[in-house]
Design an enzyme around this catalytic site. Sequence first.
Site, PDB file in Angstrom:
ATOM      1  N   GLY A   1     -42.949 133.541 -68.671  1.00 16.12           N
ATOM      2  CA  GLY A   1     -42.129 132.465 -69.021  1.00 16.12           C
ATOM      3  C   GLY A   1     -42.405 131.696 -70.486  1.00 16.12           C
ATOM      4  O   GLY A   1     -42.998 132.350 -71.372  1.00 16.12           O
ATOM      5  N   ASP A   2     -42.101 130.556 -70.939  1.00 16.64           N
ATOM      6  CA  ASP A   2     -42.226 129.795 -72.109  1.00 16.64           C
ATOM      7  C   ASP A   2     -43.772 129.353 -72.311  1.00 16.64           C
ATOM      8  O   ASP A   2     -44.142 129.195 -73.494  1.00 16.64           O
ATOM      9  CB  ASP A   2     -41.391 128.746 -72.242  1.00 16.64           C
ATOM     10  CG  ASP A   2     -41.321 127.522 -71.108  1.00 16.64           C
ATOM     11  OD1 ASP A   2     -41.657 127.842 -69.843  1.00 16.64           O
ATOM     12  OD2 ASP A   2     -41.644 126.280 -71.443  1.00 16.64           O
TER      13      ASP A   2
ATOM     14  N   GLY B   1     -38.175 128.301 -68.188  1.00 22.21           N
ATOM     15  CA  GLY B   1     -38.993 128.729 -69.150  1.00 22.21           C
ATOM     16  C   GLY B   1     -37.927 129.515 -70.130  1.00 22.21           C
ATOM     17  O   GLY B   1     -37.974 129.617 -71.348  1.00 22.21           O
TER      18      GLY B   1
ATOM     19  N   THR C   1     -46.002 123.172 -62.898  1.00 21.36           N
ATOM     20  CA  THR C   1     -46.760 123.589 -64.106  1.00 21.36           C
ATOM     21  C   THR C   1     -47.324 122.432 -64.758  1.00 21.36           C
ATOM     22  O   THR C   1     -46.805 121.277 -64.592  1.00 21.36           O
ATOM     23  CB  THR C   1     -45.732 124.327 -65.003  1.00 21.36           C
ATOM     24  OG1 THR C   1     -44.852 125.184 -64.510  1.00 21.36           O
ATOM     25  CG2 THR C   1     -46.106 124.399 -66.560  1.00 21.36           C
TER      26      THR C   1
ATOM     27  N   THR D   1     -42.397 121.896 -69.851  1.00 21.83           N
ATOM     28  CA  THR D   1     -42.462 122.358 -68.577  1.00 21.83           C
ATOM     29  C   THR D   1     -40.657 122.408 -68.343  1.00 21.83           C
ATOM     30  O   THR D   1     -40.004 121.387 -68.479  1.00 21.83           O
ATOM     31  CB  THR D   1     -43.062 121.407 -67.302  1.00 21.83           C
ATOM     32  OG1 THR D   1     -42.688 121.934 -66.274  1.00 21.83           O
ATOM     33  CG2 THR D   1     -42.649 120.101 -67.347  1.00 21.83           C
ATOM     34  N   GLY D   2     -40.232 123.171 -67.593  1.00 24.75           N
ATOM     35  CA  GLY D   2     -38.959 123.602 -67.087  1.00 24.75           C
ATOM     36  C   GLY D   2     -38.408 125.135 -67.275  1.00 24.75           C
ATOM     37  O   GLY D   2     -39.316 125.761 -66.809  1.00 24.75           O
TER      38      GLY D   2
HETATM   39  N1  ASP Z   1     -41.785 126.612 -67.482  1.00 24.65           N
HETATM   40  C1  ASP Z   1     -42.370 127.391 -66.588  1.00 24.65           C
HETATM   41  C2  ASP Z   1     -41.949 128.899 -66.404  1.00 24.65           C
HETATM   42  O1  ASP Z   1     -40.736 129.093 -66.770  1.00 24.65           O
HETATM   43  C3  ASP Z   1     -42.260 126.897 -65.199  1.00 24.65           C
HETATM   44  C4  ASP Z   1     -42.317 125.114 -65.101  1.00 24.65           C
HETATM   45  O2  ASP Z   1     -42.552 124.608 -66.056  1.00 24.65           O
HETATM   46  O3  ASP Z   1     -42.509 125.040 -63.988  1.00 24.65           O
HETATM   47  O4  ASP Z   1     -42.490 129.788 -66.059  1.00 24.65           O
END
Ligand code: ASP
Length: 317
Positions: free
Chosen positions: A213-214, A237, A183, A234-235
């Site tokens: 997602g977030d 979500g 991401t 990022t993480g």
């Molecule tokens: N945060 C993103 C989601 O949950 C994914 C990511 O950051 O890799 O869609």
Amino acid sequence: MSYTLVIHGGAGNITTAIMDAQMELDYANGLRAALDAGTQLLQQGGSAVDAVVAAIAEMENNPIFNAGRGSVFTKKGLNEMDAALMDGIDLSAGAVAGVRNIKNPIRLAREVMLHSGHVFLSNEGAAEFALKQGIEMAPDEYFFNKSRYDQWVEIRDTDYTQLDHKGDNLKGAIPNTGHKFGTVGAVACDQNGNIAAGTSTGGMTNKRFNRIGDSPVIGAGTYANNKTCAISCTGHGELFMRAVAAYDVSCLMEYKGLSLKDACAVVVKEKLVKMGGEGGMIAVNAAGEYEFCFNSAGMYRGMRNSEGKEIVGFYGM
Ligand code: ASP
């Protein structure tokens, strides 16, 4: 006059065990190209918003990142992308969710912010608006990426979803089978002391049809306010949404007077850890101070400022 650009390309189980020299080179080049694209504008006096869009679009065009061209596959074998952009000057924001065949979702998010009269468009409505605004489209083949497809094929017949930045402690995900990180996000402080934030993602491999997602949710994965900070997350979500992670950093600064560094640490290293939310964020404030903060093994990241300082890194600090 000074400027600062900070970017990320995803956080997760990024260690020397999964990276080889070629990957290190590819990610470093990808991150530097994004820093080039954004700082070129900042140097010429361009706005933080434009720099954020330019840096993110550059990473969306690079298939090693899970955004735009390199987006992961959903349970139905499609690419559905989310993106958001926020301007710290006046809290204006634009976001899109579940968009398909849009070459640069971050550019569509900017159109939503500037020309839709709304903040958040999804699916067909976002597609129709993209057409109206003359946003560049790309065919399915453009988004086809063999390694992302193989990741999806491995789990498509299960109910598992796989975070692009898989760590072994994440509920509902299968053991890491590849290098699924990416991401992308950017935050910038321009020469006028204005700040902006943006995030763009393909989400999670095998995510449910129309799962959001977030990243495009203002306050969760993306937030900017000149008074406090600009944040891109990022993480995992779902956890970042429940923690309202990006806005929480801003609140800690505004209402409790925490520094940028301390506010990021409280959210990423205390609050999210307690909830089981793996990932990280990048941050900048109107004074050009910046922060990388993550609770995962690593985060693809970069920073360049007007003092000629540059950072490109992947692993834990
Ligand atoms: N945060 C993103 C989601 O949950 C994914 C990511 O950051 O890799 O869609």
